[in-house]
Design a protein around this motif. Structure first.
Motif, PDB file in Angstrom:
ATOM      1  N   ASN A  45     -19.271   8.229  32.777  1.00 42.95           N
ATOM      2  CA  ASN A  45     -20.633   7.758  32.530  1.00 42.95           C
ATOM      3  C   ASN A  45     -21.688   8.853  32.695  1.00 42.95           C
ATOM      4  O   ASN A  45     -22.879   8.558  32.822  1.00 42.95           O
TER       5      ASN A  45
ATOM      6  N   LEU B  98     -19.955   7.382  25.809  1.00 50.81           N
ATOM      7  CA  LEU B  98     -19.825   6.174  24.995  1.00 50.81           C
ATOM      8  C   LEU B  98     -20.950   6.084  23.964  1.00 50.81           C
ATOM      9  O   LEU B  98     -20.717   5.706  22.815  1.00 50.81           O
TER      10      LEU B  98
ATOM     11  N   MET C 140     -14.372   5.283  21.484  1.00 50.83           N
ATOM     12  CA  MET C 140     -15.043   4.224  22.244  1.00 50.83           C
ATOM     13  C   MET C 140     -14.030   3.401  23.036  1.00 50.83           C
ATOM     14  O   MET C 140     -14.257   3.089  24.205  1.00 50.83           O
ATOM     15  N   LYS C 141     -12.904   3.064  22.412  1.00 55.50           N
ATOM     16  CA  LYS C 141     -11.865   2.289  23.100  1.00 55.50           C
ATOM     17  C   LYS C 141     -11.327   3.061  24.292  1.00 55.50           C
ATOM     18  O   LYS C 141     -11.114   2.491  25.367  1.00 55.50           O
TER      19      LYS C 141
ATOM     20  N   LEU D   4     -12.838   5.423  26.036  1.00 58.28           N
ATOM     21  CA  LEU D   4     -13.876   5.507  27.065  1.00 58.28           C
ATOM     22  C   LEU D   4     -14.026   4.172  27.806  1.00 58.28           C
ATOM     23  O   LEU D   4     -14.170   4.146  29.032  1.00 58.28           O
ATOM     24  N   LEU D   5     -13.988   3.083  27.071  1.00 61.24           N
ATOM     25  CA  LEU D   5     -14.086   1.767  27.703  1.00 61.24           C
ATOM     26  C   LEU D   5     -12.878   1.509  28.613  1.00 61.24           C
ATOM     27  O   LEU D   5     -13.036   0.981  29.714  1.00 61.24           O
TER      28      LEU D   5
ATOM     29  N   ALA E 226     -16.006   3.187  31.106  1.00 60.27           N
ATOM     30  CA  ALA E 226     -17.363   3.465  30.652  1.00 60.27           C
ATOM     31  C   ALA E 226     -18.216   2.200  30.715  1.00 60.27           C
ATOM     32  O   ALA E 226     -17.740   1.104  30.379  1.00 60.27           O
ATOM     33  N   HIS E 227     -19.437   2.358  31.144  1.00 59.37           N
ATOM     34  CA  HIS E 227     -20.370   1.227  31.201  1.00 59.37           C
ATOM     35  C   HIS E 227     -20.956   0.981  29.827  1.00 59.37           C
ATOM     36  O   HIS E 227     -21.420   1.916  29.182  1.00 59.37           O
ATOM     37  N   VAL E 228     -20.990  -0.258  29.406  1.00 59.22           N
ATOM     38  CA  VAL E 228     -21.549  -0.585  28.095  1.00 59.22           C
ATOM     39  C   VAL E 228     -23.065  -0.680  28.145  1.00 59.22           C
ATOM     40  O   VAL E 228     -23.710  -0.695  27.103  1.00 59.22           O
TER      41      VAL E 228
END
Length: 75
Positions: free
Chosen positions: A37, A48, A60-61, A63-64, A68-70
Protein backbone atom coordinates in the motif's frame (compact mmCIF):
# COMPACT_ATOMS: atom_id res chain seq x y z
CA UNK A 1 22.60 1.11 1.93
CA UNK A 2 20.25 1.14 4.85
CA UNK A 3 17.11 -0.88 5.33
CA UNK A 4 14.87 2.14 4.71
CA UNK A 5 16.51 2.79 1.33
CA UNK A 6 16.11 -0.85 0.34
CA UNK A 7 12.44 -0.86 1.36
CA UNK A 8 11.81 2.37 -0.56
CA UNK A 9 13.45 0.87 -3.64
CA UNK A 10 11.28 -2.25 -3.28
CA UNK A 11 8.20 0.02 -3.02
CA UNK A 12 9.17 1.82 -6.24
CA UNK A 13 9.85 -1.53 -7.95
CA UNK A 14 6.40 -2.69 -6.88
CA UNK A 15 4.80 0.46 -8.26
CA UNK A 16 6.57 0.03 -11.60
CA UNK A 17 5.64 -3.64 -11.82
CA UNK A 18 2.01 -2.73 -11.13
CA UNK A 19 2.10 0.00 -13.76
CA UNK A 20 3.33 -2.34 -16.48
CA UNK A 21 1.35 -5.39 -15.32
CA UNK A 22 4.39 -7.48 -14.35
CA UNK A 23 2.97 -10.05 -11.92
CA UNK A 24 6.35 -11.75 -11.41
CA UNK A 25 7.84 -8.33 -10.64
CA UNK A 26 5.07 -7.69 -8.12
CA UNK A 27 5.89 -10.96 -6.37
CA UNK A 28 9.62 -10.19 -6.37
CA UNK A 29 9.10 -6.69 -4.97
CA UNK A 30 6.84 -8.02 -2.22
CA UNK A 31 9.42 -10.67 -1.32
CA UNK A 32 12.03 -7.88 -1.17
CA UNK A 33 9.93 -6.13 1.48
CA UNK A 34 7.79 -3.74 -0.54
CA UNK A 35 4.71 -2.29 1.14
CA UNK A 36 1.69 -3.30 -0.96
CA UNK A 37 0.00 0.00 0.00
CA UNK A 38 2.99 2.32 -0.41
CA UNK A 39 2.50 5.63 -2.19
CA UNK A 40 4.82 5.55 -5.19
CA UNK A 41 5.61 7.40 -8.38
CA UNK A 42 5.47 11.08 -9.20
CA UNK A 43 1.85 11.49 -8.12
CA UNK A 44 2.05 9.14 -5.12
CA UNK A 45 -0.51 6.51 -5.99
CA UNK A 46 -0.66 3.03 -4.49
CA UNK A 47 0.45 0.15 -6.72
CA UNK A 48 -3.21 -0.88 -6.99
CA UNK A 49 -4.12 2.58 -8.26
CA UNK A 50 -1.33 2.42 -10.87
CA UNK A 51 -2.46 -1.03 -12.04
CA UNK A 52 -6.12 0.03 -12.19
CA UNK A 53 -5.32 3.21 -14.12
CA UNK A 54 -3.62 1.09 -16.78
CA UNK A 55 -6.20 -1.73 -16.74
CA UNK A 56 -3.70 -4.34 -15.55
CA UNK A 57 -6.21 -6.91 -14.28
CA UNK A 58 -3.71 -9.66 -13.41
CA UNK A 59 -1.61 -7.14 -11.49
CA UNK A 60 -4.68 -5.89 -9.64
CA UNK A 61 -5.59 -9.46 -8.65
CA UNK A 62 -2.05 -10.12 -7.41
CA UNK A 63 -2.01 -6.89 -5.39
CA UNK A 64 -5.42 -7.60 -3.87
CA UNK A 65 -4.33 -11.12 -2.96
CA UNK A 66 -1.32 -9.56 -1.22
CA UNK A 67 -3.58 -7.34 0.88
CA UNK A 68 -3.80 -4.12 -1.11
CA UNK A 69 -6.43 -1.75 0.23
CA UNK A 70 -9.18 -0.92 -2.24
CA UNK A 71 -9.87 2.39 -0.54
CA UNK A 72 -6.34 3.82 -0.68
CA UNK A 73 -5.90 7.53 -1.16
CA UNK A 74 -2.91 9.51 -2.37
CA UNK A 75 -1.87 12.14 0.14
Amino acid sequence: RGMVAEEREADEDLGHAALVGDVAGISAALLAGANVNALVGHIKWTPLQWAAQRGRVAAMKALLAAGAHVDGVNR
